[in-house]
Design a protein around this motif. Structure first.
Motif, PDB file in Angstrom:
ATOM      1  N   ARG A 388       0.870  -0.995   0.009  1.00  0.00           N
ATOM      2  CA  ARG A 388       0.080   0.014   0.096  1.00  0.00           C
ATOM      3  C   ARG A 388       0.803   1.391   0.108  1.00  0.00           C
ATOM      4  O   ARG A 388       2.085   1.238   0.198  1.00  0.00           O
ATOM      5  CB  ARG A 388      -0.702   0.077   1.314  1.00  0.00           C
ATOM      6  CG  ARG A 388      -1.962  -1.246   1.210  1.00  0.00           C
ATOM      7  CD  ARG A 388      -2.538  -1.083   2.691  1.00  0.00           C
ATOM      8  NE  ARG A 388      -1.494  -1.822   3.472  1.00  0.00           N
ATOM      9  CZ  ARG A 388      -1.456  -2.110   4.983  1.00  0.00           C
ATOM     10  NH1 ARG A 388      -2.698  -1.729   5.370  1.00  0.00           N
ATOM     11  NH2 ARG A 388      -0.726  -2.627   5.478  1.00  0.00           N
ATOM     12  N   ARG A 391       0.180   6.822   2.450  1.00  0.00           N
ATOM     13  CA  ARG A 391      -1.110   7.631   2.839  1.00  0.00           C
ATOM     14  C   ARG A 391      -2.281   6.812   3.056  1.00  0.00           C
ATOM     15  O   ARG A 391      -3.203   7.058   3.517  1.00  0.00           O
ATOM     16  CB  ARG A 391      -1.114   8.598   1.670  1.00  0.00           C
ATOM     17  CG  ARG A 391      -1.472   8.092   0.354  1.00  0.00           C
ATOM     18  CD  ARG A 391      -1.932   9.119  -0.493  1.00  0.00           C
ATOM     19  NE  ARG A 391      -2.087   8.374  -1.640  1.00  0.00           N
ATOM     20  CZ  ARG A 391      -1.159   8.510  -2.750  1.00  0.00           C
ATOM     21  NH1 ARG A 391      -0.121   9.253  -2.730  1.00  0.00           N
ATOM     22  NH2 ARG A 391      -1.437   8.128  -3.851  1.00  0.00           N
ATOM     23  N   ASP A 392      -2.364   5.422   2.775  1.00  0.00           N
ATOM     24  CA  ASP A 392      -3.466   4.669   3.039  1.00  0.00           C
ATOM     25  C   ASP A 392      -3.215   3.780   4.377  1.00  0.00           C
ATOM     26  O   ASP A 392      -4.209   2.984   4.535  1.00  0.00           O
ATOM     27  CB  ASP A 392      -3.478   3.451   1.707  1.00  0.00           C
ATOM     28  CG  ASP A 392      -3.723   4.187   0.268  1.00  0.00           C
ATOM     29  OD1 ASP A 392      -4.238   5.278   0.323  1.00  0.00           O
ATOM     30  OD2 ASP A 392      -3.124   3.719  -0.524  1.00  0.00           O
ATOM     31  N   LEU A 393      -2.159   4.011   5.030  1.00  0.00           N
ATOM     32  CA  LEU A 393      -2.131   3.258   6.135  1.00  0.00           C
ATOM     33  C   LEU A 393      -2.647   4.152   7.438  1.00  0.00           C
ATOM     34  O   LEU A 393      -2.568   5.424   7.227  1.00  0.00           O
ATOM     35  CB  LEU A 393      -0.748   3.090   6.448  1.00  0.00           C
ATOM     36  CG  LEU A 393       0.001   1.493   5.932  1.00  0.00           C
ATOM     37  CD1 LEU A 393       0.338   1.654   4.314  1.00  0.00           C
ATOM     38  CD2 LEU A 393       1.159   1.178   6.691  1.00  0.00           C
ATOM     39  N   SER A 394      -3.364   3.768   8.342  1.00  0.00           N
ATOM     40  CA  SER A 394      -3.744   4.504   9.489  1.00  0.00           C
ATOM     41  C   SER A 394      -2.293   4.692  10.225  1.00  0.00           C
ATOM     42  O   SER A 394      -1.481   4.214  10.426  1.00  0.00           O
ATOM     43  CB  SER A 394      -4.427   3.477  10.302  1.00  0.00           C
ATOM     44  OG  SER A 394      -4.063   2.527  10.916  1.00  0.00           O
ATOM     45  N   ASP A 395      -2.838   5.704  11.285  1.00  0.00           N
ATOM     46  CA  ASP A 395      -1.713   6.277  12.088  1.00  0.00           C
ATOM     47  C   ASP A 395      -1.067   5.114  13.002  1.00  0.00           C
ATOM     48  O   ASP A 395      -0.018   5.054  13.259  1.00  0.00           O
ATOM     49  CB  ASP A 395      -2.242   7.520  12.968  1.00  0.00           C
ATOM     50  CG  ASP A 395      -2.397   8.607  12.172  1.00  0.00           C
ATOM     51  OD1 ASP A 395      -1.991   8.576  10.655  1.00  0.00           O
ATOM     52  OD2 ASP A 395      -3.099   9.556  12.558  1.00  0.00           O
ATOM     53  N   GLY A 396      -2.043   4.371  13.428  1.00  0.00           N
ATOM     54  CA  GLY A 396      -1.686   3.191  14.405  1.00  0.00           C
ATOM     55  C   GLY A 396      -0.972   2.314  13.658  1.00  0.00           C
ATOM     56  O   GLY A 396       0.070   1.706  14.320  1.00  0.00           O
ATOM     57  N   GLU A 397      -1.038   2.015  12.411  1.00  0.00           N
ATOM     58  CA  GLU A 397      -0.217   0.935  11.531  1.00  0.00           C
ATOM     59  C   GLU A 397       1.006   1.467  11.295  1.00  0.00           C
ATOM     60  O   GLU A 397       1.798   0.657  11.281  1.00  0.00           O
ATOM     61  CB  GLU A 397      -1.149   0.452  10.582  1.00  0.00           C
ATOM     62  CG  GLU A 397      -0.386  -0.815   9.938  1.00  0.00           C
ATOM     63  CD  GLU A 397      -1.377  -1.572   8.892  1.00  0.00           C
ATOM     64  OE1 GLU A 397      -1.060  -2.507   8.189  1.00  0.00           O
ATOM     65  OE2 GLU A 397      -2.561  -0.862   8.456  1.00  0.00           O
ATOM     66  N   LEU A 398       1.042   2.785  10.972  1.00  0.00           N
ATOM     67  CA  LEU A 398       2.223   3.341  10.650  1.00  0.00           C
ATOM     68  C   LEU A 398       3.185   3.603  11.881  1.00  0.00           C
ATOM     69  O   LEU A 398       4.509   2.923  11.930  1.00  0.00           O
ATOM     70  CB  LEU A 398       1.762   4.602  10.186  1.00  0.00           C
ATOM     71  CG  LEU A 398       2.007   5.206   8.629  1.00  0.00           C
ATOM     72  CD1 LEU A 398       1.803   6.258   8.476  1.00  0.00           C
ATOM     73  CD2 LEU A 398       3.235   4.652   8.023  1.00  0.00           C
ATOM     74  N   GLU A 399       2.647   3.622  12.976  1.00  0.00           N
ATOM     75  CA  GLU A 399       3.464   3.664  14.201  1.00  0.00           C
ATOM     76  C   GLU A 399       4.193   2.175  14.627  1.00  0.00           C
ATOM     77  O   GLU A 399       5.216   1.957  15.047  1.00  0.00           O
ATOM     78  CB  GLU A 399       2.613   4.172  15.340  1.00  0.00           C
ATOM     79  CG  GLU A 399       3.367   4.314  16.613  1.00  0.00           C
ATOM     80  CD  GLU A 399       4.596   5.222  16.630  1.00  0.00           C
ATOM     81  OE1 GLU A 399       5.589   4.878  17.400  1.00  0.00           O
ATOM     82  OE2 GLU A 399       4.801   6.166  15.881  1.00  0.00           O
TER      83      GLU A 399
END
Length: 619
Positions: A388, A391-399
């Motif tokens: 992906r 920009r398509d990842l949520s903030d929690g998943e990015l962290e």
């Protein structure tokens, strides 16, 4: 970027146009600063010898000087010793044409001459010092280089090194008067005398005559010298290394929007621990970092090719003003041709970049059998992949991805500079691509849930992407990198990507040619050395890993001024890439950063672009 240029590699060498003469004053080396620096070191040694050894220079005038009233003799000895130590420290700065080193040497040389003549009556030593002083004044225009980037941590390094040197030289001072020593003091007594003397106190060793004063003044001068240089380095104004400002980054992103498709390394210019110089028109830029006095640029200049010469000239002007050694790591053949044509620098093929054309990639065929079997085996083990845009990842998943990538690094030192961005998930990097491997239903999930591996790609124009980092959970099955690369290549058409840049393989052509039938003894010997070095630097293993995906190979070059600069450039590049670390211990780093470790600072270190030895071997 014209990767298919028909110009041979040899065409990148041997040209010196008029612009190079303007930038560096002609092809001749900096002979005067080099000569002056060497002479400064020589005179420094003479001054130290004059201050330490009692029979270095003996004459009737010396005998008279020893009975003069007051502390003239011991004071002159301490002055000669101090001037000699400082001249030794300044020699390297003079070779690099540093203005501050010139100013200090102009003050110290006459002081050393006075000490030589007053204490030892050494006419020859005084003449040497005054001759060098005249040479410095005559060629004062040669010494105009500005200070290097620095931090106050150099004060601690100075204290340790100067302290150790003072103790060693102090032991020599204490031991060179055997006929004037009272009794037979042990090494421990002498060492204790040195340590007391550095603080201006009397030690257990006693001397007859005025030697006690001479030794005491000399030791006190060394201690004072150590303290003063440390205080100066601690409280002098800092010259921090260049960093990208928000305005610099905005301008670079605008250039990449228009010309980013030329070079797969273009997006890595947005590392925030690099400096940048722009062409006069603002249509091109060169990004760099200064490491150990080497001004390292990476990849091709950013922007319009027609404006590259202006940015290159600004880069060379900056290198000259600070007396930095200019070098470029990993430029393309087109970039190398422009660099050598505009500056007269030389070029050497460094290795090859693996580029996969997505429309031509397939797992079918005998050549891809090993990769195909590994991917199918891992998929049967229950692993899933997701590819992906950031920009398509949520903030929690990015962290979670950030923390996992940091935890899975495996070493305290990040690796990467020319082909690493140094961050994941920045809002400004929304076009970057993250490929993740998951194992749903894992009976023993780790701290990051079912996440098992991460690949991060940065944009390469509008239709390409370039591999930034590879991370995997060590407890995951081998082959995570192969699985995610294949997943990213399969998902590329949906992302509008038609070309993917993988890892960089150093000296790939030598490894490939050296294992062919009929390779000569020199080529086989060179390949054998590279294989041996691969135990530490992943040279052969990384080449073989890349070759699994049947890429096309794009040569990359190192640009340098002279062959004699290559060892220094190589060492600086290894520091920048993280293979060699000259850093304080972690507790001291944490203390200096206000209790934060270096990995807490965004952009403070690069992310490795290469798989680890464990990744490759288990794969």
């Amino acid at each position: 970027m014209n990767r298919s240029s028909s110009a041979p590699a040899g065409s990148l060498t041997g040209r010196l146009p008029d612009r190079a003469r303007r930038l560096f004053g002609g092809p001749r080396p900096d002979s005067v600063p080099a000569l002056v620096g060497t002479a400064c070191a020589f005179i420094g040694l003479i001054d130290i010898a004059a201050g330490v050894f009692p029979r270095f220079r003996h004459s009737r005038m010396h005998t008279l000087a020893e009975v003069l009233p007051g502390a003239l003799g011991p004071f002159a000895a301490a002055l000669a010793l101090s001037a000699g130590v400082l001249l030794l420290l300044l020699a390297h700065g003079l070779k690099r044409r540093k203005r501050r080193a010139w100013r200090a040497a102009v003050i110290l040389l006459p002081a050393g001459a006075v000490a030589q003549f007053g204490y030892r009556h050494s006419v020859l030593g005084a003449v040497f010092s005054l001759t060098l002083l005249a040479l410095l004044v005559w060629h004062r225009g040669e010494f105009a280089a500005l200070p290097d980037p620095r931090s106050r941590w150099r004060a601690l390094a100075n204290f340790v090194l100067m302290g150790a040197g003072s103790i060693g030289l102090g032991l020599v001072i204490v031991s060179v008067h055997p006929r004037r020593t009272v009794g037979n003091p042990s090494l421990t007594d002498r060492l204790e005398h040195v340590l007391y003397g550095l603080f201006g106190l009397e030690g257990p060793v006693e001397y007859s005559g005025s030697v006690d004063w001479t030794v005491g003044y000399s030791l006190g001068a060394l201690g004072l010298l150590t303290a003063l240089t440390t205080i100066y380095l601690a409280f002098r104004p800092e010259h921090p290394a260049a960093r990208l400002t928000e305005e610099d980054e905005r301008r670079l992103r605008a250039l990449l929007d228009r010309h980013g498709a030329r070079d797969s390394l273009g997006h890595f210019a947005l590392r925030r621990d690099k400096g940048v110089v722009f062409s006069p028109s603002g249509k091109a830029a060169v990004c760099y970092r200064v490491v150990s006095g080497v001004m390292l640029a990476s990849g091709d200049p950013i922007g319009d090719v027609e404006a590259w010469p202006g940015a290159i000239e600004r880069f060379m002007d900056e290198a000259k003003s600070h007396s930095w050694t200019p070098a470029v790591m990993g430029c393309s053949e087109t970039g190398g041709e422009v660099w050598t044509r505009e500056t007269g620098l030389d070029a050497l093929e460094l290795g090859d970049e693996a580029v996969v054309d997505v429309p031509d990639f397939s797992l079918h065929g005998r050549a891809m059998r090993n990769v195909r079997q590994m991917v199918k085996r891992i998929e049967r083990a229950g692993y899933e992949t997701r590819v992906r845009r950031v920009r398509d990842l949520s903030d929690g998943e990015l962290e979670r991805v950030r923390r996992a990538a940091d935890d899975w690094r495996g070493t305290d030192t990040e690796r990467g500079f020319s082909m690493a961005l140094g961050r994941i998930g920045d809002p400004a990097d929304g076009d970057s691509v993250i490929a993740t491997a998951h194992k749903p239903g894992d009976e023993t999930p780790g701290p990051y849930g079912d996440l098992k591996a991460v690949l991060h790609f940065v944009p390469w124009g509008t239709d390409g992407m370039s591999l930034d980092l590879m991370r995997r959970d060590r407890s995951a099955d081998p082959g995570m990198n192969e699985l995610l690369i294949v997943a990213a290549l399969h998902a590329a058409p949906q992302l509008g990507v038609v070309r993917v840049s993988l890892n960089f393989a150093m000296f790939r052509s030598a490894l490939a040619r050296g294992e062919r039938l009929g390779a000569g003894p020199v080529l086989r010997c060179w390949r054998g050395l590279l294989v041996f070095l691969s135990r530490w630097f992943q040279i052969e293993s990384l080449y073989k890993f890349n070759a699994k995906f049947q890429p096309r190979w794009e040569p990359r070059y190192v640009i340098f001024r002279s062959t004699g600069d290559l060892p220094r450039i190589g060492f600086a590049a290894m520091q920048a890439e993280g293979f060699v670390t000259l850093a304080l211990p972690r507790p001291l780093r944490r203390l200096g950063s206000g209790g934060r470790d270096h990995r807490d600072r965004p952009g403070s270190h690069p992310n490795a672009r290469t798989p680890s030895d464990h990744e490759i071997r288990t794969a």
